[in-house]
Design an enzyme around this catalytic site. Structure first.
Site, short mmCIF file in Angstrom:
data_model
loop_
_atom_site.label_atom_id
_atom_site.label_comp_id
_atom_site.label_asym_id
_atom_site.label_seq_id
_atom_site.Cartn_x
_atom_site.Cartn_y
_atom_site.Cartn_z
N HIS A 214 -9.57 1.41 5.07
CA HIS A 214 -8.13 1.54 5.77
C HIS A 214 -8.46 2.56 6.92
CE1 HIS A 214 -4.01 2.87 6.51
NE2 HIS A 214 -3.64 1.76 5.92
N GLU B 262 -6.69 5.10 8.13
CA GLU B 262 -6.67 6.41 7.72
C GLU B 262 -7.76 7.00 7.10
OE1 GLU B 262 -2.79 5.74 5.46
OE2 GLU B 262 -1.86 5.31 7.45
N GLU C 202 -5.32 -4.62 10.80
CA GLU C 202 -4.40 -3.45 11.08
C GLU C 202 -4.60 -2.75 12.30
OE1 GLU C 202 -2.24 -2.74 6.99
OE2 GLU C 202 -4.05 -1.12 7.23
N GLY D 113 2.64 2.71 10.75
CA GLY D 113 3.65 3.70 10.37
C GLY D 113 4.29 4.19 11.70
N SER E 140 3.20 -1.82 10.35
CA SER E 140 4.90 -2.02 10.33
C SER E 140 5.39 -3.20 10.24
CB SER E 140 5.39 -1.46 11.92
OG SER E 140 4.98 0.00 12.18
N GLY F 235 2.77 -1.00 4.19
CA GLY F 235 2.79 0.06 3.91
C GLY F 235 4.18 0.76 3.66
N GLY F 236 4.74 1.28 4.48
CA GLY F 236 6.25 1.91 4.36
C GLY F 236 7.14 1.00 3.65
N ASN G 253 0.77 -1.28 -0.04
CA ASN G 253 -0.15 0.23 -0.15
C ASN G 253 1.07 1.41 0.09
OD1 ASN G 253 -1.87 2.08 0.62
ND2 ASN G 253 -2.22 1.44 2.65
N TRP G 254 0.96 1.92 -1.06
CA TRP G 254 1.83 2.85 -1.25
C TRP G 254 1.46 4.22 -0.66
CZ3 TRP G 254 4.58 3.22 -6.93
CH2 TRP G 254 5.15 2.06 -7.13
N LYS G 255 -0.06 4.47 -0.26
CA LYS G 255 -0.45 5.42 0.23
C LYS G 255 -0.46 6.77 -0.53
CE LYS G 255 -0.07 3.20 4.78
NZ LYS G 255 0.13 3.52 6.38
P1 PGA Z 1 2.88 0.64 7.69
O1 PGA Z 1 1.33 0.68 6.97
O2 PGA Z 1 3.40 -0.86 7.01
O3 PGA Z 1 3.85 1.46 7.02
O4 PGA Z 1 2.90 0.59 8.88
C1 PGA Z 1 0.52 -0.41 6.91
C2 PGA Z 1 -0.80 0.24 6.20
O5 PGA Z 1 -1.18 1.09 6.58
O6 PGA Z 1 -1.48 -0.72 5.39
#
Ligand code: PGA
Length: 245
Positions: A96, A98, A165, A171, A207, A228-229, A11-13
């Site tokens: 998600h 976010e 999640e 993050g 993470s 994500g990251g 997930n590149w956000k």
């Molecule tokens: P992260 O994000 O790996 O940067 O913690 C995961 C996500 O939000 O899908």
């Protein structure tokens, strides 16, 4: 017992410009042998171009969100599931945390998005997860199962993927330990019921890095990861994929 193929999703956000499309070649160069299932969810602006750079590979594409409206119409700024499918997407992330937090998305809206995804032929990756204060109050499982029940599509047919999640792990560099992840995944699977639970893949997200992926993926009810990251770094993402394959 159904075999659930491991799925690693990136997930590149809100990251990525056209100059970052070099990611695809760098990622493919690091893949070691036959892989688990892989999906990359770039921002919508890059889906078309990434589809071109990944063509001929087994890497699937996904959107990070879709409109709740299945039909085209006067919805300025929205992107429909059908438009994502038209670009070659197979998956779409919905709910998600976010989006639940900064766009105030409710469980009902997430459910409508998951249903729109299925009607367009996409597989929704439905995200659920508790906040830190909910975990500390001993309410993590109740919160997650309530979110799950209200976010699941009502349409019986169609594949879904669940992503657990924990909000406090996203993050932050703090991941759920394998025991915490396994316990929640088992609870989610049980809540899905025998048939759906057996065949539905449940991803862990929060993470995930090359250093912790193997322990998390070794849990019997962890069927993959939503990354994500670390997915922004093609070498790190490939390491996670190679560990899962
Ligand atoms: P992260 O994000 O790996 O940067 O913690 C995961 C996500 O939000 O899908």
């Amino acid at each position: 017992m159904a075999t659930r193929r491991t799925l690693i999703a990136g997930n590149w956000k809100m990251h990525g410009l056209r100059r970052d499309l070099v990611w695809a070649a760098r990622f493919r160069a690091q893949l070691a042998g036959p892989a688990c299932e892989i999906v990359v969810c770039p921002p919508a602006t890059l889906i078309g171009a990434l589809a071109d750079t990944l063509s001929g590979s087994d890497v699937a594409l996904g959107g990070q969100d879709c409109a709740a409206n299945a039909e085209e119409g006067p919805h300025t700024g929205d992107i429909s599931a059908r438009m994502l499918a038209d670009l070659g997407c197979r998956y779409v992330i919905v709910g998600h945390s976010e989006r639940r937090e900064t766009h105030y998305e409710s469980d009902a809206l997430v459910r409508a998005k998951a249903e729109a995804a299925i009607s367009a032929g996409l597989v929704p990756i439905i995200c659920v997860g508790e906040r830190l204060e909910e975990r500390e109050a001993g309410k993590a499982e109740a919160v997650v199962l309530t979110q799950l029940a209200a976010s699941l599509p009502r349409v019986p047919a169609g594949e879904i993927v669940i992503a657990y999640e924990p909000v406090w792990a996203i993050g932050t560099g703090l991941n759920a330990g394998p025991d915490e992840a396994q316990a929640m995944h088992a609870a989610i699977r049980a809540a899905l019921g025998a048939d759906t639970g057996e065949r539905t893949r449940i991803l862990y997200g929060g993470s995930v890095k090359p250093a912790n992926a193997a322990d998390l993926l070794a849990c019997p009810d962890v069927d993959g990861a939503l990354v994500g990251g670390a997915s922004l770094d093609p070498e790190a993402f490939a390491l996670i994929v190679n560990l899962a394959s």
